[in-house]
Design an enzyme around this catalytic site. Sequence first.
Site, PDB file in Angstrom:
ATOM      1  N   GLU A  99     -18.438  -1.026   0.655  1.00  0.00           N
ATOM      2  CA  GLU A  99     -17.472  -1.842   1.368  1.00  0.00           C
ATOM      3  C   GLU A  99     -16.730  -1.021   2.420  1.00  0.00           C
ATOM      4  OE1 GLU A  99     -16.635  -5.397  -1.700  1.00  0.00           O
ATOM      5  OE2 GLU A  99     -15.373  -3.660  -2.039  1.00  0.00           O
ATOM      6  N   CYS A 136     -11.181   1.824   7.090  1.00  0.00           N
ATOM      7  CA  CYS A 136     -11.320   2.562   5.831  1.00  0.00           C
ATOM      8  C   CYS A 136     -12.797   2.585   5.457  1.00  0.00           C
ATOM      9  CB  CYS A 136     -10.468   1.873   4.761  1.00  0.00           C
ATOM     10  SG  CYS A 136     -10.600   2.651   3.157  1.00  0.00           S
ATOM     11  N   CYS A 144     -18.777   6.016  -7.435  1.00  0.00           N
ATOM     12  CA  CYS A 144     -18.017   7.268  -7.489  1.00  0.00           C
ATOM     13  C   CYS A 144     -18.247   7.921  -8.846  1.00  0.00           C
ATOM     14  CB  CYS A 144     -16.526   6.965  -7.299  1.00  0.00           C
ATOM     15  SG  CYS A 144     -15.511   8.447  -7.054  1.00  0.00           S
ATOM     16  N   CYS A 167      -6.313  -0.766  -1.769  1.00  0.00           N
ATOM     17  CA  CYS A 167      -6.659   0.536  -2.348  1.00  0.00           C
ATOM     18  C   CYS A 167      -7.093   0.364  -3.795  1.00  0.00           C
ATOM     19  CB  CYS A 167      -5.456   1.469  -2.369  1.00  0.00           C
ATOM     20  SG  CYS A 167      -4.741   1.778  -0.791  1.00  0.00           S
TER      21      CYS A 167
END
Length: 361
Positions: A92, A105, A112, A339
Amino acid sequence: MNKVNLLDLDRTALQAFFLDLGEKRFRTEQVMKWIYHEGVTDFAAMTNLSKPLRARLDQLAEIRLPQLLQPRLSSDGTRKWLVQLAGGNCIETVFIPEEDRGTLCVSSQIGCILDCTFCATAQQGFNRNLSTAEIIGQVWLAHHALGGGRAGSREISNIVLMGMGEPLYNFRNVVPALNLMQDDLAFGLSKRRVTLSTSGVVPTIYKLREVSDVSLAVSLHAPNDALRNQLVPLNRRYPLSELMAACSAYIKGLQPRRITWEYVMLDGVNDSDAHARELITLLGDIPSKVNLIPFNPFPQARYRRSPPDVIDRFRQILTAHGLTTVTRKTRGEDIEAACGQLAGQVQDRSRRHRPVRMSAA
Ligand code: SAH
């Protein structure tokens, strides 16, 4: 034979590519302008190259972008794109417009490997590193989706590597992408406007400083090792004393810029007055700016956001001590673009490792 994707090459690498072909240096400038300023991805349209060179490039090289899927628009103007990569995985990319700037961003990995307990990306597991082309491709695609325009008239004024993944675990591909973000022949942003965010891969912070001077943001989230070990398990490998030393070394000589410390506000976990005071001591005289991030919830999250008055109080304690502290406005929450809410679509998550076993780059 595999074609070279020219989006994988920063200026130095592209120069080497053309020299290998026996071509002049200025080809680099011509081709980069076509790709990044004109948005051309077809060699046939690069009319200032000779026909034989165009044909040769067609044989040897390509300009291959990932694919933008499903743009989603938040009620606050934030946009989120699902970006499909070769192999079927999706990451994304988020664009956050503000009055005086537009921040893109960007993700650096599919999923991850870090296992931060408050982050939605962690739940996805890890699949692989993004290539340079896939990182800079997000910028190229967003730039064009937002209407493109030549340098100067662009909507993207800032880029943050704060999407999915740990950029310092993908050092080799991230550095050329950082170079392209800053190169006048590509996106031409100043070093102040390109920010890499890390959970604190200490040896690679030193390594980064040797090759780059982009702005550094560090996901701190706790003022002591005991708590940070729980929230950011990478801390067990690189404790705060080492992290602080690396950040001091990074910012040395880069003033008036400062390290940005990201601190997620978790109700009853890291948001007390005592934590604020401990944070002041920890940061000491490192040139610092603190970003308080109200926790953004996601399915199965085990935390709650600190109440606004608690966040305010925390901010005031830091401010009273002279630390620049801002509470980050939550953006794009209605489209899961805030976030820690980025999840993409990660297939084959089996390659997750415990961070303690990862090598530094
Ligand atoms: N791995 C890098 C890049 C990701 S940046 C890093 O950790 O810095 C994404 C930022 O959002 C990090 O500061 C991360 O800690 C923060 N974050 C993660 N989950 C969050 C959540 N649920 N709410 C608010 N912020 C979150």
